[in-house]
Design a protein around this motif. Structure first.
Motif, PDB file in Angstrom:
ATOM      1  N   LYS A 179       0.832  -1.207   0.000  1.00 33.19           N
ATOM      2  CA  LYS A 179       0.000   0.000   0.000  1.00 33.19           C
ATOM      3  C   LYS A 179       0.867   1.258   0.000  1.00 33.19           C
ATOM      4  O   LYS A 179       0.554   2.228  -0.692  1.00 33.19           O
ATOM      5  N   ALA A 180       1.947   1.230   0.781  1.00 34.70           N
ATOM      6  CA  ALA A 180       2.816   2.398   0.850  1.00 34.70           C
ATOM      7  C   ALA A 180       3.413   2.673  -0.526  1.00 34.70           C
ATOM      8  O   ALA A 180       3.464   3.821  -0.962  1.00 34.70           O
ATOM      9  N   GLN A 181       3.868   1.620  -1.227  1.00 31.37           N
ATOM     10  CA  GLN A 181       4.472   1.848  -2.545  1.00 31.37           C
ATOM     11  C   GLN A 181       3.407   2.232  -3.574  1.00 31.37           C
ATOM     12  O   GLN A 181       3.683   3.021  -4.476  1.00 31.37           O
ATOM     13  N   GLN A 182       2.210   1.690  -3.430  1.00 27.43           N
ATOM     14  CA  GLN A 182       1.130   2.104  -4.336  1.00 27.43           C
ATOM     15  C   GLN A 182       0.845   3.590  -4.162  1.00 27.43           C
ATOM     16  O   GLN A 182       0.559   4.286  -5.130  1.00 27.43           O
ATOM     17  N   SER A 183       0.936   4.054  -2.916  1.00 30.47           N
ATOM     18  CA  SER A 183       0.716   5.486  -2.678  1.00 30.47           C
ATOM     19  C   SER A 183       1.800   6.312  -3.351  1.00 30.47           C
ATOM     20  O   SER A 183       1.633   7.505  -3.526  1.00 30.47           O
ATOM     21  N   ARG A 184       2.939   5.678  -3.660  1.00 25.63           N
ATOM     22  CA  ARG A 184       3.984   6.397  -4.380  1.00 25.63           C
ATOM     23  C   ARG A 184       3.883   6.108  -5.877  1.00 25.63           C
ATOM     24  O   ARG A 184       4.848   6.236  -6.625  1.00 25.63           O
ATOM     25  N   GLY A 185       2.716   5.675  -6.289  1.00 31.92           N
ATOM     26  CA  GLY A 185       2.447   5.570  -7.726  1.00 31.92           C
ATOM     27  C   GLY A 185       2.922   4.298  -8.392  1.00 31.92           C
ATOM     28  O   GLY A 185       2.919   4.208  -9.611  1.00 31.92           O
ATOM     29  N   SER A 186       3.347   3.282  -7.620  1.00 30.50           N
ATOM     30  CA  SER A 186       3.775   2.057  -8.297  1.00 30.50           C
ATOM     31  C   SER A 186       2.558   1.196  -8.614  1.00 30.50           C
ATOM     32  O   SER A 186       1.668   1.041  -7.800  1.00 30.50           O
ATOM     33  N   ASP A 187       2.551   0.662  -9.837  1.00 29.57           N
ATOM     34  CA  ASP A 187       1.441  -0.175 -10.273  1.00 29.57           C
ATOM     35  C   ASP A 187       1.872  -1.627 -10.215  1.00 29.57           C
ATOM     36  O   ASP A 187       2.471  -2.145 -11.143  1.00 29.57           O
ATOM     37  N   PRO A 202      10.482  -3.029  -4.908  1.00 28.42           N
ATOM     38  CA  PRO A 202      10.178  -2.075  -3.828  1.00 28.42           C
ATOM     39  C   PRO A 202       9.403  -2.702  -2.671  1.00 28.42           C
ATOM     40  O   PRO A 202       9.336  -2.132  -1.596  1.00 28.42           O
TER      41      PRO A 202
END
Ligand SMILES: Nc1ncnc2c1ncn2[C@@H]1O[C@H](COP(=O)(O)OP(=O)(O)O)[C@@H](O)[C@H]1O
Ligand SMILES: [Mg+2]
Lengths: 266, 287
Positions: A179-187, A202
């Protein structure tokens, strides 16, 4: 979500099945599974299925939960059903190209699937009604005769306890990091195989770092409490047999004897 | 323009024996350009709530509008709206993964398709903002930093996305008092200089008192209050029911009022409290 996985999860409760000693449960389950694969009388399949259903009802587990435990192995069951359907010689009822489906095949396929379902369902009842801690304690105590020939029963049980203790923690952690990396735009779910594999970095790096950190902290905490392998350790919770275990043993014996009688007389 | 939640409910692990209703029919508005604080006891659903703001969690019921766009949809407009919201999770230092701090901060801007120049510019700005000297730290490993520096590097990773709405989940947890103060000051500066809307999750009512324009109180998955700090702190009942405490200043003022000092008792920050007390004493003719 990752944390929704119920595989091998413990559902606390107060049913007689929950109250049984874990060692008794493991031994009875083992005998039951051997019986499922040994006895091949049609009436016996009925009795064994009834036995399994009886245990599910006694355990108070939602029937849906037990059925869901079969889901991961659904394909294996279907596959072995298919194999038997077409590979058993007998009265043909249907023919596609070179494959002959026989009446015996249907029966055989059904029996094999039933055996697998019974085995998986009863094993998951053990997992659902026994806390991981009790389970590993029981395994240790069942394996302890092997200590005489140098088998590290205690150490193995300890490793299993620790591993089981940390599975939910690591799943939770993975969920958080994703979730944290998704919040940084990773798909993470997008792209082809390589893009997705790259997208895992990541997540994996922080996950490994935190797993090592936890392992380190745990090792220090254990050392600080002077933990030392299996020599002369006593338990906080002694494993003792209670009335419910003798009842279970008795009922199971009756069950087993009737299977044997049916097998050899009918 | 705002983040608007309409009748949001969220259930963890539905249809299992562990089913848990974490959010129960929540309708709130996070106004643009303000600092909104969300407070509540541990387990009241704060973290669950904010994960809805950028679509990480899909509500079991209800809709979320960011600047009027329903972010539950699957079109590019919804995706753009979700990207307006940047979330700094609790203990964000655990999400660091790159070899160098600069690369780690660049992860976000690269993901959203910034050019290389733009990315570098944003990395520099973000590091500058959290007081990490670019020349000194950019090419160091994030794992060599101290706890507080790691936290700031991780926060820079979100700031580099330049979100319009910045959501902070207990950003100062586990920091020493000095680190807390300076971090909060940085967020206040961000709010002042760039007009970033800030959502602050906090236990610390003193912090909320000194920074927030609005307060939302959560209790067991329900919103029990959505008000200005002044109004919120005057309702001691609701605050303590939610398992929270009044700010220290407010507690002292309440004591003074109870013991007969005729103050207005609206103050909840140190400066205003001093004013009120002086005024009360003056009226009594003692100053
Ligand atoms: N991944 C999860 N699975 C199941 N339950 C969860 C999960 N995350 C949180 N919860 C439960 O939801 C409730 C709200 O949690 P959370 O939003 O983390 O609260 P807070 O941030 O206010 O401490 C808690 O009761 C918690 O146990
Ligand atoms: Mg939280």
């Amino acid at each position: 979500m990752l944390t929704d996985i119920t595989l091998g999860q413990y559902f606390p409760g107060n049913s007689p099945i929950h109250d049984m000693d874990a060692r008794v449960k493991i031994v009875l389950l083992f005998i039951y599974i051997v019986a499922v694969f040994l006895f091949d009388n049609h009436i016996n399949y009925g009795i064994m299925t009834a036995g399994a259903i009886g245990v599910v009802l006694l355990s108070g587990l939602p029937v849906g939960t037990v059925l869901k435990s079969i889901k991961p192995l659904w394909w294996i069951i279907l596959f072995s059903f298919g194999i038997h359907l077409f590979s058993t010689p007998g009265e043909p009822i249907f023919k596609v190209w070179n494959f002959v489906m026989t009446k015996e095949g249907i029966i055989q396929g059904f029996i094999i699937s039933l055996r697998l379902v019974l085995m998986i369902a009863t094993s998951s009842i053990l997992m659902f009604t026994t806390s991981p801690l009790k389970l590993t304690d029981a395994l240790e105590s069942l394996m302890s005769p092997l200590k005489k020939i140098g088998f590290p029963a205690h150490e193995l049980a300890m490793m299993m306890t620790i591993a089981m203790r940390f599975i939910p923690t690591l799943l939770e952690e993975t969920d958080k990091i994703i979730k944290a990396q998704q919040s940084r735009g990773s798909d993470i779910d997008d792209g082809n195989f390589f893009q997705r594999a790259k997208g895992m970095i990541p997540v994996l790096v922080p996950l490994f770092i935190s797993a090592f950190r936890r392992a380190d902290e745990l090792a220090i905490a254990m050392e600080a409490r002077c933990y030392q392998g299996g020599v002369d350790r006593t338990r906080m919770k002694q494993q003792r047999l209670h009335d419910v275990d003798f009842w279970a043993g008795g009922i199971f014996s009756v069950f087993l004897i009737s299977l044997i009688v049916v097998q050899f007389t009918l | 323009m705002s983040i608007e939640l309409k009748n949001i409910s969220y259930t963890y692990m539905p249809k299992t024996p562990f089913e848990h209703l974490a959010l129960d029919d929540i309708s709130i508005t996070i106004p643009e350009g303000k600092i909104t604080a969300i407070a509540g006891h541990t387990g009241s659903g704060k973290s669950t709530l904010i994960q809805h703001f950028n679509g990480l969690l899909k509500p079991s019921k209800g809709t979320i509008l960011v600047d009027g766009v329903d972010i539950g949809k699957k079109n590019t407009e919804a995706k753009a709206a979700r990207r307006k919201v940047g979330i700094v999770f609790q203990y964000p230092e655990y999400q660091l993964f790159e070899e160098t701090i600069a690369k780690d901060i660049a992860f976000g801007p690269r993901n959203i398709g910034c050019s290389e120049d733009e990315t570098q510019e944003r990395v520099k700005q973000a590091m500058d903002f959290v007081n990490l000297d670019y020349d000194k730290y950019a090419h160091r490993s994030p794992f060599q930093l101290s706890g507080g520096q790691k936290r700031r590097a991780a926060i820079a990773g979100i700031l580099a996305l330049q979100p319009k709405y910045l959501v902070l989940d207990e950003p100062t947890a586990g920091l020493d008092p000095k680190g807390r103060e300076s971090l909060m000051e940085k967020f206040r500066r961000l709010h002042k200089e760039k007009g970033t809307t800030i959502v602050l999750i906090s236990h610390n009512m003193d912090n909320i008192a000194s920074y927030a324009d609005n307060v939302i109180i959560l209790n067991k998955g329900k919103v029990t209050m959505e008000a200005t700090p002044e109004e919120a702190f005057s309702k001691k009942e609701i605050i303590s029911q939610a398992g929270l405490e009044l700010p220290e200043v407010k507690t002292i003022m309440n004591e003074l009022a109870q013991n007969g000092l005729e103050i207005q008792n609206n103050a909840y920050t140190m400066d205003k409290a001093v004013e009120e007390i002086i005024e009360a004493l003056r009226r009594k003719g003692k100053c």
